[in-house]
Design an enzyme around this catalytic site. Structure first.
Site, mmCIF file in Angstrom:
data_model
loop_
_atom_site.group_PDB
_atom_site.id
_atom_site.type_symbol
_atom_site.label_atom_id
_atom_site.label_comp_id
_atom_site.label_asym_id
_atom_site.label_seq_id
_atom_site.Cartn_x
_atom_site.Cartn_y
_atom_site.Cartn_z
ATOM 1 N N HIS A 131 -12.919 11.740 -4.572
ATOM 2 C CA HIS A 131 -13.123 13.178 -4.722
ATOM 3 C C HIS A 131 -11.757 13.826 -4.935
ATOM 4 O O HIS A 131 -10.724 13.132 -4.973
ATOM 5 C CB HIS A 131 -13.854 13.750 -3.498
ATOM 6 C CG HIS A 131 -13.226 13.361 -2.185
ATOM 7 N ND1 HIS A 131 -12.016 13.841 -1.761
ATOM 8 C CD2 HIS A 131 -13.634 12.488 -1.224
ATOM 9 C CE1 HIS A 131 -11.717 13.326 -0.583
ATOM 10 N NE2 HIS A 131 -12.673 12.483 -0.237
ATOM 11 N N SER B 253 -14.750 14.837 1.734
ATOM 12 C CA SER B 253 -14.890 13.491 2.282
ATOM 13 C C SER B 253 -15.922 12.723 1.471
ATOM 14 O O SER B 253 -16.894 13.305 0.977
ATOM 15 C CB SER B 253 -15.369 13.593 3.734
ATOM 16 O OG SER B 253 -15.847 12.347 4.170
ATOM 17 N N HIS C 72 -8.736 12.839 -2.772
ATOM 18 C CA HIS C 72 -8.015 11.626 -3.191
ATOM 19 C C HIS C 72 -7.103 11.943 -4.379
ATOM 20 O O HIS C 72 -5.965 11.477 -4.443
ATOM 21 C CB HIS C 72 -9.008 10.535 -3.617
ATOM 22 C CG HIS C 72 -9.888 10.021 -2.516
ATOM 23 N ND1 HIS C 72 -11.252 10.156 -2.537
ATOM 24 C CD2 HIS C 72 -9.595 9.354 -1.386
ATOM 25 C CE1 HIS C 72 -11.767 9.592 -1.457
ATOM 26 N NE2 HIS C 72 -10.789 9.094 -0.739
ATOM 27 N N ALA D 260 -15.479 6.168 -3.730
ATOM 28 C CA ALA D 260 -16.267 7.410 -3.692
ATOM 29 C C ALA D 260 -15.280 8.577 -3.800
ATOM 30 O O ALA D 260 -15.256 9.483 -2.960
ATOM 31 C CB ALA D 260 -17.129 7.501 -2.438
#
Ligand code: AMP
Length: 285
Positions: free
Chosen positions: A35, A190, A38, A33
């Site tokens: 974003h 997050s 990262h 997931a």
């Protein structure tokens, strides 16, 4: 095209060719997931090493709550497209295993002690969490054998625990902490934000505001008085629920009950909104 490996054997074979050219390897472990937070870790890794390995794996043994594990967003194809669009490099690959490639048919955590770092905050509130984190990282570090591994300060306790893990396992890996990336309203980026409604995302900006308030208040007040002030603030909040707030030493993660100029401190918070658990922290300057 970014190569994606589903098994650790295939990844090991690929990395052999990278390492025979004496390239250094950087590693960014994630649960997907992805974003921009990262991506910032990956960009730092690409600056500091020759080749980047990103793992995408929702690690079952670090979840103490089955519903949180089940609801965790999973879409490796989307994640790899996101990396392709944001990194613009051929110097990387992805390791995205299924649970049995890591754990066989028994996803069970080993036990770890990290000099007491595990007994507070996330360790105290999520029993077994850091045993799960240690188990997956020991496995990944031994498969990837990176020169450097990159972790976000968003999970500051995890960052300190990983440093301790690498020391006790005597792995020749440098652990590098990277700053927290935030949305325009300062909400920490997050994967869990995906589960928030638009209005909850706006309201969650209050988390960073409360951290700033706390850090300023702590300059002239004790840690306990600051904690009380924050508890009161959230008691009156219509949608956000406080799980914990603490100001602690960055090194030992022990609460700042007596301030010392020798210590660096950080304010740590966990808040719930719409059944989503959000974590954040801010350095006391
Ligand atoms: P996760 O996928 O949530 O396990 O996170 C993977 C890595 O990305 C961890 O080292 C996190 O601390 C880091 N990370 C997550 N969110 C952010 C952020 N907003 N800024 C910087 N690093 C982050």
């Amino acid at each position: 095209m970014i190569p994606v490996f589903k098994t650790h054997k295939a990844l090991t074979a690929h990395l052999l060719t990278i390492k025979t050219n004496s390239h250094t390897v950087g590693f960014v472990p994630t649960m997907g997931a992805l974003h921009k937070g990262h991506v910032s870790l990956m960009q730092t890794a690409l600056c500091e090493t020759d080749y980047l390995v990103v793992s995408i794996f929702v690690n079952p043994t670090q979840f103490n709550n089955a519903s949180d594990l089940n609801k965790y967003p999973r879409d490796v194809t989307k994640d790899v497209s996101f990396m392709t669009a944001n990194l613009n490099t051929t110097r990387c690959c992805v390791y995205a295993p299924d649970v049995d490639d890591v754990y066989g048919n028994a996803p069970i955590a080993n036990k770890y002690a990290y000099n007491g770092l595990e007994n507070t905050m996330e360790g105290a509130n999520r029993p077994g969490h850091f045993d799960g984190v240690g188990t997956i990282l020991e496995f990944l570090f031994k498969v990837v054998t990176p020169d450097k591994a990159f972790f976000g300060e968003k999970d500051f306790q995890q960052l300190q625990i990983v440093k301790s893990l690498v020391r006790q396992l005597q792995l020749p890996i440098t652990i590098i902490g990277c700053p927290i990336l935030r949305e325009n309203n300062n909400l920490a980026m997050s994967s869990r934000n995906e589960r928030l409604s638009a209005s909850a995302r706006k309201e969650a900006a209050f988390i960073y505001q409360s951290l700033e308030l706390a850090v300023n208040y702590f300059k002239k007040n004790s840690m306990l008085a600051t904690q009380q002030m924050i508890v009161k603030l959230y008691e009156n909040h219509p949608t956000l629920t406080l799980e914990y707030f603490i100001i602690a030493s960055e090194k030992t993660l022990k609460p700042a009950l007596r301030k010392s100029s020798k210590n660096n401190y950080r304010a740590f918070i966990v808040v719930h909104i719409e059944n989503v658990r959000l974590i954040d922290n801010l350095k006391v300057s």
